[in-house]
Write a protein that holds these residues in place. Structure first.
Motif, PDB file in Angstrom:
ATOM      1  N   ARG A 130      -7.711   1.464  12.310  1.00 15.37           N
ATOM      2  CA  ARG A 130      -8.753   2.459  12.547  1.00 15.37           C
ATOM      3  C   ARG A 130      -8.196   3.580  13.415  1.00 15.37           C
ATOM      4  N   ASN A 131      -8.319   4.798  12.945  1.00  7.12           N
ATOM      5  CA  ASN A 131      -7.928   5.963  13.723  1.00  7.12           C
ATOM      6  C   ASN A 131      -8.979   6.177  14.810  1.00  7.12           C
ATOM      7  N   LEU A 132      -8.594   6.036  16.078  1.00  8.36           N
ATOM      8  CA  LEU A 132      -9.558   6.122  17.165  1.00  8.36           C
ATOM      9  C   LEU A 132     -10.027   7.556  17.442  1.00  8.36           C
ATOM     10  N   LYS A 133      -9.456   8.510  16.738  1.00  6.44           N
ATOM     11  CA  LYS A 133      -9.911   9.890  16.923  1.00  6.44           C
ATOM     12  C   LYS A 133     -11.036  10.255  15.965  1.00  6.44           C
ATOM     13  N   ASP A 134     -11.012   9.667  14.760  1.00  2.71           N
ATOM     14  CA  ASP A 134     -12.105   9.967  13.819  1.00  2.71           C
ATOM     15  C   ASP A 134     -12.723   8.694  13.213  1.00  2.71           C
ATOM     16  N   PHE A 135     -12.162   7.526  13.549  1.00  5.69           N
ATOM     17  CA  PHE A 135     -12.663   6.206  13.175  1.00  5.69           C
ATOM     18  C   PHE A 135     -12.546   5.889  11.675  1.00  5.69           C
ATOM     19  N   THR A 136     -11.716   6.625  10.952  1.00  8.35           N
ATOM     20  CA  THR A 136     -11.430   6.250   9.571  1.00  8.35           C
ATOM     21  C   THR A 136     -10.543   5.002   9.575  1.00  8.35           C
ATOM     22  N   VAL A 137     -10.628   4.189   8.485  1.00  5.01           N
ATOM     23  CA  VAL A 137      -9.912   2.912   8.438  1.00  5.01           C
ATOM     24  C   VAL A 137      -9.093   2.795   7.167  1.00  5.01           C
ATOM     25  N   SER A 138      -7.848   2.293   7.329  1.00  6.80           N
ATOM     26  CA  SER A 138      -7.013   2.021   6.164  1.00  6.80           C
ATOM     27  C   SER A 138      -6.022   0.908   6.508  1.00  6.80           C
ATOM     28  N   ILE A 139      -6.092  -0.207   5.766  1.00  2.00           N
ATOM     29  CA  ILE A 139      -5.185  -1.332   5.969  1.00  2.00           C
ATOM     30  C   ILE A 139      -3.736  -0.915   5.702  1.00  2.00           C
TER      31      ILE A 139
ATOM     32  N   VAL B 215       5.631  -9.794  19.303  1.00  2.00           N
ATOM     33  CA  VAL B 215       4.638 -10.367  18.402  1.00  2.00           C
ATOM     34  C   VAL B 215       3.861  -9.219  17.783  1.00  2.00           C
ATOM     35  N   ARG B 216       3.688  -9.245  16.481  1.00  2.00           N
ATOM     36  CA  ARG B 216       3.066  -8.131  15.762  1.00  2.00           C
ATOM     37  C   ARG B 216       1.732  -8.551  15.165  1.00  2.00           C
ATOM     38  N   ILE B 217       0.693  -7.785  15.473  1.00  2.00           N
ATOM     39  CA  ILE B 217      -0.621  -8.075  14.899  1.00  2.00           C
ATOM     40  C   ILE B 217      -1.191  -6.825  14.252  1.00  2.00           C
ATOM     41  N   SER B 218      -2.088  -7.052  13.309  1.00  2.00           N
ATOM     42  CA  SER B 218      -2.811  -5.971  12.646  1.00  2.00           C
ATOM     43  C   SER B 218      -4.270  -6.046  13.090  1.00  2.00           C
ATOM     44  N   GLU B 219      -4.868  -4.881  13.337  1.00  2.00           N
ATOM     45  CA  GLU B 219      -6.210  -4.830  13.906  1.00  2.00           C
ATOM     46  C   GLU B 219      -7.113  -3.902  13.107  1.00  2.00           C
ATOM     47  N   SER B 220      -8.388  -4.231  13.094  1.00  2.00           N
ATOM     48  CA  SER B 220      -9.475  -3.379  12.595  1.00  2.00           C
ATOM     49  C   SER B 220      -9.544  -3.313  11.070  1.00  2.00           C
ATOM     50  N   GLY B 221     -10.768  -3.378  10.575  1.00  2.00           N
ATOM     51  CA  GLY B 221     -11.011  -3.218   9.157  1.00  2.00           C
ATOM     52  C   GLY B 221     -10.567  -4.390   8.307  1.00  2.00           C
ATOM     53  N   ILE B 222     -10.257  -5.513   8.933  1.00  2.00           N
ATOM     54  CA  ILE B 222      -9.796  -6.679   8.176  1.00  2.00           C
ATOM     55  C   ILE B 222     -10.997  -7.585   7.903  1.00  2.00           C
ATOM     56  N   ASP B 223     -11.411  -7.638   6.656  1.00  2.00           N
ATOM     57  CA  ASP B 223     -12.558  -8.473   6.295  1.00  2.00           C
ATOM     58  C   ASP B 223     -12.301  -9.268   5.022  1.00  2.00           C
ATOM     59  N   ASP B 224     -11.035  -9.289   4.582  1.00  2.00           N
ATOM     60  CA  ASP B 224     -10.671  -9.919   3.322  1.00  2.00           C
ATOM     61  C   ASP B 224      -9.471 -10.847   3.551  1.00  2.00           C
ATOM     62  N   PRO B 225      -9.594 -12.142   3.266  1.00  2.00           N
ATOM     63  CA  PRO B 225      -8.454 -13.056   3.434  1.00  2.00           C
ATOM     64  C   PRO B 225      -7.213 -12.603   2.671  1.00  2.00           C
ATOM     65  N   GLN B 226      -7.419 -11.917   1.564  1.00  2.00           N
ATOM     66  CA  GLN B 226      -6.286 -11.416   0.786  1.00  2.00           C
ATOM     67  C   GLN B 226      -5.449 -10.437   1.612  1.00  2.00           C
ATOM     68  N   SER B 227      -6.110  -9.624   2.439  1.00  2.00           N
ATOM     69  CA  SER B 227      -5.395  -8.672   3.296  1.00  2.00           C
ATOM     70  C   SER B 227      -4.520  -9.401   4.305  1.00  2.00           C
ATOM     71  N   VAL B 228      -5.050 -10.491   4.875  1.00  2.00           N
ATOM     72  CA  VAL B 228      -4.274 -11.266   5.841  1.00  2.00           C
ATOM     73  C   VAL B 228      -3.038 -11.859   5.163  1.00  2.00           C
ATOM     74  N   ALA B 229      -3.218 -12.452   3.992  1.00  2.00           N
ATOM     75  CA  ALA B 229      -2.087 -13.037   3.273  1.00  2.00           C
ATOM     76  C   ALA B 229      -1.030 -11.979   2.969  1.00  2.00           C
ATOM     77  N   ARG B 230      -1.477 -10.803   2.571  1.00  2.00           N
ATOM     78  CA  ARG B 230      -0.528  -9.741   2.250  1.00  2.00           C
ATOM     79  C   ARG B 230       0.207  -9.262   3.496  1.00  2.00           C
ATOM     80  N   LEU B 231      -0.535  -9.048   4.582  1.00  2.00           N
ATOM     81  CA  LEU B 231       0.085  -8.543   5.805  1.00  2.00           C
ATOM     82  C   LEU B 231       1.023  -9.568   6.426  1.00  2.00           C
ATOM     83  N   ARG B 232       0.751 -10.847   6.246  1.00  2.00           N
ATOM     84  CA  ARG B 232       1.685 -11.877   6.707  1.00  2.00           C
ATOM     85  C   ARG B 232       3.020 -11.751   5.979  1.00  2.00           C
TER      86      ARG B 232
END
Length: 277
Positions: free
Chosen positions: A194-203, A218-235
């Protein structure tokens, strides 16, 4: 005096935060913070918890509302929800402490700390070293530093001071310029989708920036994650963990939602492993 009209949401939050912190410093001195029971507590490592997680390193967040989502779950019970998160497989807990923009109650983090033994991140907009010591007194294990709000020098200084008193640091970035501010004193780096300046979101933001992240962190991804498929892909892209809040907090049973989410990620990963075997 001419009023500035081009302020971003983050600018407005930070301006309010400076006033708020100055007021709190007048009410409670740094010495008084150091005298609290929470300040003497030994912290739990967030980085180790993510690395050692068997459930995909999910940091489950407790929040009532946000500027981008408005009311999410304003009547939520922090004790019950975070205890359910812990039982559901969370690696850590993120707790919002900002009252003005995120609707936190003054005792939310106290109730979270009493409910769980997992590492707890005090999630707020840190713009002053005083807030680092507040977090320690609250019983937090880690603080958030937002690169968009701080200079590289401030990130280095704040992170070093946090580490010195036992706190770990999650530094949040959103673009290449902010990635260049990362300090060796940081323990976890989070890419905010999420862009904290305009709050748009893109995985895709996490995918684009992963190569810029030091492999030692340690690397983590934040915001806009609501799909298990996204987690699997980002892993598969190299992420160790994920900070998820709104998706769980909107559910009738956030702890159950977390358990179901973890189970679905596992199913997807099994399918993926089977496909490449």
């Amino acid at each position: 005096m001419k009023q500035r009209t081009n302020l971003t949401i983050l600018d407005r939050i930070n301006e309010f935060k400076r006033i708020e912190v100055a007021r709190r410093r007048q009410q409670t001195s740094l010495e008084a913070l150091r005298d609290t029971a929470g300040y003497g507590r030994r912290c739990v490592s967030l980085a180790d918890a993510i690395r050692g997680s068997k459930h995909y390193g999910i940091i489950a967040e407790f929040k009532r509302k946000s500027p981008s989502q408005q009311d999410i779950n304003v009547a939520a019970d922090p004790s019950a929800i975070t205890a359910a998160y812990a039982n559901g497989g969370a690696a850590g807990i993120s707790c919002l402490t900002d009252q003005e923009f995120f609707g936190a109650q003054p005792d939310d983090i106290d109730r979270v700390r009493a409910a769980v033994t997992l590492p707890v991140i005090r999630k707020d907009f840190t713009i002053d070293r005083y807030q680092i010591h507040e977090a320690k007194a609250m019983g937090a294990d880690a603080i958030l530093l937002i690169a968009a709000s701080l200079s590289a020098g401030e990130i280095d200084e704040f992170a070093a001071e946090a580490n010195e008193i036992g706190l770990e640091v999650l530094c949040e970035i959103h673009n290449e310029e902010e990635a260049a501010k990362l300090s060796p004193e940081v323990n976890v780096v989070g890419v905010n989708n999420r862009n904290l300046k305009d709050f748009t979101v893109s995985i895709s933001n996490s995918i684009q920036l992963v190569e810029l992240l030091p492999p030692s962190l340690v690397r983590i991804s934040e915001s806009g994650i609501d799909d298990p498929q996204s987690v699997a892909r980002l892993r598969r892209e190299g992420y160790d963990g994920f900070l998820i809040g709104t998706h769980f907090m909107r559910q009738a049973d956030p702890g159950r939602a977390l358990r179901d989410f973890i189970a679905k990620v596992g199913e997807i990963e099994e399918l993926y492993d089977g496909a490449i075997a």
